[in-house]
Design an enzyme around this catalytic site. Structure first.
Site, short mmCIF file in Angstrom:
data_model
loop_
_atom_site.label_atom_id
_atom_site.label_comp_id
_atom_site.label_asym_id
_atom_site.label_seq_id
_atom_site.Cartn_x
_atom_site.Cartn_y
_atom_site.Cartn_z
N GLN A 12 0.83 -1.22 0.00
CA GLN A 12 0.00 0.00 0.00
C GLN A 12 0.86 1.26 0.00
OE1 GLN A 12 -2.50 0.74 3.44
NE2 GLN A 12 -0.80 0.65 4.88
N SER A 82 6.10 -7.82 6.20
CA SER A 82 5.53 -6.81 7.09
C SER A 82 4.38 -7.31 7.95
CB SER A 82 5.06 -5.60 6.28
OG SER A 82 4.11 -6.00 5.30
N SER A 127 9.41 1.29 12.09
CA SER A 127 8.06 0.94 12.51
C SER A 127 7.83 1.21 13.99
CB SER A 127 7.81 -0.55 12.23
OG SER A 127 6.64 -1.01 12.85
N GLU A 129 6.33 -0.73 15.78
CA GLU A 129 6.48 -2.03 16.45
C GLU A 129 7.83 -2.14 17.15
OE1 GLU A 129 4.49 -4.76 16.83
OE2 GLU A 129 2.77 -3.76 15.92
N TYR A 151 9.49 -9.51 13.94
CA TYR A 151 9.37 -8.39 13.01
C TYR A 151 9.93 -7.12 13.63
CZ TYR A 151 7.11 -4.55 10.49
OH TYR A 151 6.86 -3.38 9.81
N THR A 192 -7.25 -4.46 10.40
CA THR A 192 -8.14 -3.38 9.97
C THR A 192 -8.86 -3.74 8.68
OG1 THR A 192 -6.20 -2.38 8.92
CG2 THR A 192 -6.85 -1.53 11.09
N PRO A 282 1.94 -14.09 20.72
CA PRO A 282 2.69 -14.66 21.85
C PRO A 282 3.16 -13.59 22.84
CG PRO A 282 3.41 -15.64 19.78
CD PRO A 282 2.49 -14.51 19.43
#
Length: 326
Positions: A12, A82, A127, A129, A151, A192, A282
């Site tokens: 995207q 990703s 990111s 994350e 990731y 989402t 996890p």
């Protein structure tokens, strides 16, 4: 005419960024992995003016070839594995592509640039994350990184390697620490889009319910089209740096469900949503919310799409797609 090379062009962000750069008069090149890439036709359809090159972030020779052909002024490294949930199942591959792939791309750019390492401006897609088990709220550029997934760990490696190449070789290398950003182009494996697609199908009588994991996790969600504008602005700066890109708002999965179902006239969604432990992480990241003050002050960037507008946009797009039989 400036030239740009984008890895991960089929995602995207790659699609929105390509449209942005083409509108600004760029010569846009994209790196695409594999001759049978399922999204190849989509790129040709949406972006007929983009020149595509076959390559792989784990293969430096293919990256150098792409750089020689495209001769980019700017490189946007958006390529990665990703999907966070997938990274636990394939930690080694995620590390090779999402982590070590950044190093391979940086080294290829450095070698290509030769005696003028700052002549090719580099963007790394970092990111939120990386913050994982958050150490302060909201999260900013100086917040300690504590990733909670393979990731996230791979993204931390790529983030610090980008800083290291900037400081070691004088490269114009910036990282955008992007918080969750969504759109109708988001893959259906992401929660989402899974919700927006399910809500559209439930409304149209094509599906009975949707099964999700943790409904209480909270994210800072923005629109991907806004976030690629921030990427471009970073590479227009005289000095490379790292920036948090976020809305500064946090919302739960439950709030996303509320807005999505209400948009199609369903006020009580409890009977349509099931939970399954298989979709639980996890190690969960419970709360992410970013402080984009630096991006606002230095880049002049602010998000333009609100959370309710984003959810409605995604549901409307999936309603149209389902009605058209896509």
């Amino acid at each position: 005419m400036p030239s740009a090379l984008i890895t991960g062009i089929t995602g995207q962000d790659g699609l929105y960024l390509s449209e942005l750069l083409l509108a600004k008069g760029y010569d846009v090149h994209g790196l695409i992995r594999g001759q049978n890439n399922p999204k190849l036709d989509l790129v040709h359809e949406l972006l007929p003016d983009v020149q595509l090159h076959t390559g792989d972030l784990t293969d430096m020779s293919s990256l150098i070839r792409a750089l020689r052909v495209s001769q980019p002024d700017e490189v946007y490294n958006l390529g990665a594995i990703s999907f966070v949930a997938y990274s636990w199942e394939n930690a080694a591959l995620t590390t090779d592509v999402t982590g070590k792939g950044v190093l391979t791309m940086l080294e290829a750019v450095r070698l290509h640039a030769g005696d003028d390492p700052a002549s090719v401006r580099f963007y790394q897609a970092s990111s939120s994350e990386m913050f994982g088990k958050v150490q302060e709220t909201p999260q900013r550029e100086s917040t300690l990184l504590w990733p909670r997934s393979p990731y996230g760990v791979a993204k931390v490696f790529g983030h610090y390697m980008t800083i290291n190449y900037r400081e070691s070789y004088g490269m114009h290398a910036s990282s955008g620490i992007l918080f969750n950003h969504e759109s109708p182009r988001r893959g259906p494996e992401f929660v989402t889009r899974k919700i927006s697609q399910a809500v559209a199908r439930i409304k149209l009588g094509l599906q009975d319910d949707v099964t999700l994991g943790n409904l209480d996790s909270r994210r800072d969600w923005g629109f991907a089209g806004d976030y690629v504008e921030a990427m471009w602005r970073m590479l227009q700066q005289d000095t490379a740096d790292d920036f948090v890109i976020a809305t500064g708002e946090t919302h739960s999965i439950r709030e996303f469900l509320d807005i999505a179902f209400r948009h199609v006239g369903i006020d009580d969604w409890a009977s349509y949503v099931k939970q399954d432990p298989r979709f639980m992480r996890p190690a969960e990241v419970d709360l992410l919310i970013g402080d984009a003050t630096k991006a606002n002050e230095v880049l002049g960037w602010k998000p333009t799409v609100t959370f309710p507008q984003l959810v409605a946009m995604m549901v409307d797009a999936d309603l149209e797609a389902q009605r058209a039989g896509w």
